[in-house]
Motif scaffolding. Structure first.
Motif, PDB file in Angstrom:
ATOM      1  N   UNK A  28      35.389  -8.038  -4.417  1.00  0.00           N
ATOM      2  CA  UNK A  28      36.436  -8.657  -3.596  1.00  0.00           C
ATOM      3  C   UNK A  28      37.119  -7.606  -2.729  1.00  0.00           C
ATOM      4  N   UNK A  29      37.456  -6.468  -3.350  1.00  0.00           N
ATOM      5  CA  UNK A  29      38.121  -5.400  -2.599  1.00  0.00           C
ATOM      6  C   UNK A  29      37.213  -4.790  -1.537  1.00  0.00           C
ATOM      7  N   UNK A  30      35.919  -4.742  -1.795  1.00  0.00           N
ATOM      8  CA  UNK A  30      34.976  -4.247  -0.782  1.00  0.00           C
ATOM      9  C   UNK A  30      35.007  -5.139   0.448  1.00  0.00           C
ATOM     10  N   UNK A  31      35.061  -6.443   0.222  1.00  0.00           N
ATOM     11  CA  UNK A  31      35.125  -7.382   1.346  1.00  0.00           C
ATOM     12  C   UNK A  31      36.442  -7.218   2.101  1.00  0.00           C
ATOM     13  N   UNK A  32      37.532  -7.073   1.368  1.00  0.00           N
ATOM     14  CA  UNK A  32      38.835  -6.887   2.011  1.00  0.00           C
ATOM     15  C   UNK A  32      38.868  -5.574   2.788  1.00  0.00           C
ATOM     16  N   UNK A  33      38.297  -4.527   2.226  1.00  0.00           N
ATOM     17  CA  UNK A  33      38.293  -3.233   2.900  1.00  0.00           C
ATOM     18  C   UNK A  33      37.445  -3.283   4.167  1.00  0.00           C
ATOM     19  N   UNK A  34      36.317  -3.977   4.116  1.00  0.00           N
ATOM     20  CA  UNK A  34      35.463  -4.072   5.307  1.00  0.00           C
ATOM     21  C   UNK A  34      36.120  -4.916   6.395  1.00  0.00           C
ATOM     22  N   UNK A  35      37.042  -5.806   6.005  1.00  0.00           N
ATOM     23  CA  UNK A  35      37.768  -6.628   6.970  1.00  0.00           C
ATOM     24  C   UNK A  35      39.037  -5.933   7.458  1.00  0.00           C
ATOM     25  N   UNK A  36      39.277  -4.731   6.939  1.00  0.00           N
ATOM     26  CA  UNK A  36      40.444  -3.978   7.391  1.00  0.00           C
ATOM     27  C   UNK A  36      41.720  -4.316   6.664  1.00  0.00           C
ATOM     28  N   UNK A  37      41.594  -4.838   5.453  1.00  0.00           N
ATOM     29  CA  UNK A  37      42.776  -5.193   4.668  1.00  0.00           C
ATOM     30  C   UNK A  37      43.624  -3.967   4.351  1.00  0.00           C
ATOM     31  N   UNK A  38      44.924  -4.086   4.504  1.00  0.00           N
ATOM     32  CA  UNK A  38      45.795  -2.932   4.249  1.00  0.00           C
ATOM     33  C   UNK A  38      45.788  -2.532   2.769  1.00  0.00           C
ATOM     34  N   UNK A  39      45.523  -1.284   2.489  1.00  0.00           N
ATOM     35  CA  UNK A  39      45.533  -0.765   1.126  1.00  0.00           C
ATOM     36  C   UNK A  39      44.315  -1.110   0.295  1.00  0.00           C
ATOM     37  N   UNK A  40      43.360  -1.824   0.870  1.00  0.00           N
ATOM     38  CA  UNK A  40      42.202  -2.258   0.080  1.00  0.00           C
ATOM     39  C   UNK A  40      41.335  -1.074  -0.337  1.00  0.00           C
ATOM     40  N   UNK A  41      41.161  -0.082   0.536  1.00  0.00           N
ATOM     41  CA  UNK A  41      40.337   1.072   0.180  1.00  0.00           C
ATOM     42  C   UNK A  41      40.939   1.857  -0.978  1.00  0.00           C
ATOM     43  N   UNK A  42      42.254   2.043  -0.949  1.00  0.00           N
ATOM     44  CA  UNK A  42      42.911   2.779  -2.028  1.00  0.00           C
ATOM     45  C   UNK A  42      42.771   2.024  -3.347  1.00  0.00           C
ATOM     46  N   UNK A  43      43.009   0.731  -3.305  1.00  0.00           N
ATOM     47  CA  UNK A  43      42.899  -0.088  -4.518  1.00  0.00           C
ATOM     48  C   UNK A  43      41.450  -0.136  -5.005  1.00  0.00           C
ATOM     49  N   UNK A  44      40.491  -0.202  -4.069  1.00  0.00           N
ATOM     50  CA  UNK A  44      39.076  -0.210  -4.421  1.00  0.00           C
ATOM     51  C   UNK A  44      38.708   1.073  -5.162  1.00  0.00           C
ATOM     52  N   UNK A  45      39.190   2.202  -4.674  1.00  0.00           N
ATOM     53  CA  UNK A  45      38.910   3.476  -5.340  1.00  0.00           C
ATOM     54  C   UNK A  45      39.497   3.496  -6.755  1.00  0.00           C
ATOM     55  N   UNK A  46      40.687   2.940  -6.922  1.00  0.00           N
ATOM     56  CA  UNK A  46      41.302   2.880  -8.248  1.00  0.00           C
ATOM     57  C   UNK A  46      40.475   2.008  -9.193  1.00  0.00           C
ATOM     58  N   UNK A  47      40.025   0.861  -8.697  1.00  0.00           N
ATOM     59  CA  UNK A  47      39.241  -0.053  -9.528  1.00  0.00           C
ATOM     60  C   UNK A  47      37.898   0.570  -9.885  1.00  0.00           C
TER      61      UNK A  47
END
Length: 82
Positions: A28-47
């Motif tokens: 889910x976070x990968x999809x949000x990060x690819x769509x430019x979601x704010x903070x998604x990359x940071x949260x993805x790295x944590x997960x």
């Protein structure tokens, strides 16, 4: 996130469920990060980091026999039938 370490006792099934949930959250976070979601990359790295940590505690069940190909199983079945 705090750095306080606590121990938690879970069954193997619960651990598998937890890992599965983290994998789903990662997708889910990968999809949000690819769509430019704010903070998604940071949260993805944590997960992902948590997933690696938790997965390292999963017990690896090993079959005493090595994996066998379908052809080998068929030949073994024929030998047993004789």
């Amino acid at each position: 996130m705090t750095n306080t370490i606590k121990k938690l006792e879970v069954t193997a099934e619960e651990l598998d469920l937890f890992i599965s949930a983290l994998e789903t959250q990662s997708k889910i976070l990968q999809m949000q990060a690819s769509a430019g979601g704010p903070g998604a990359n940071e949260r993805l790295n944590e997960v992902k980091s948590l997933l690696v940590n938790v997965s390292s505690h999963r017990e690896v069940s090993r079959d005493p026999r090595p994996a066998q190909s379908g052809l080998w199983n068929m030949l073994r079945s024929l030998r047993e039938a004789i």
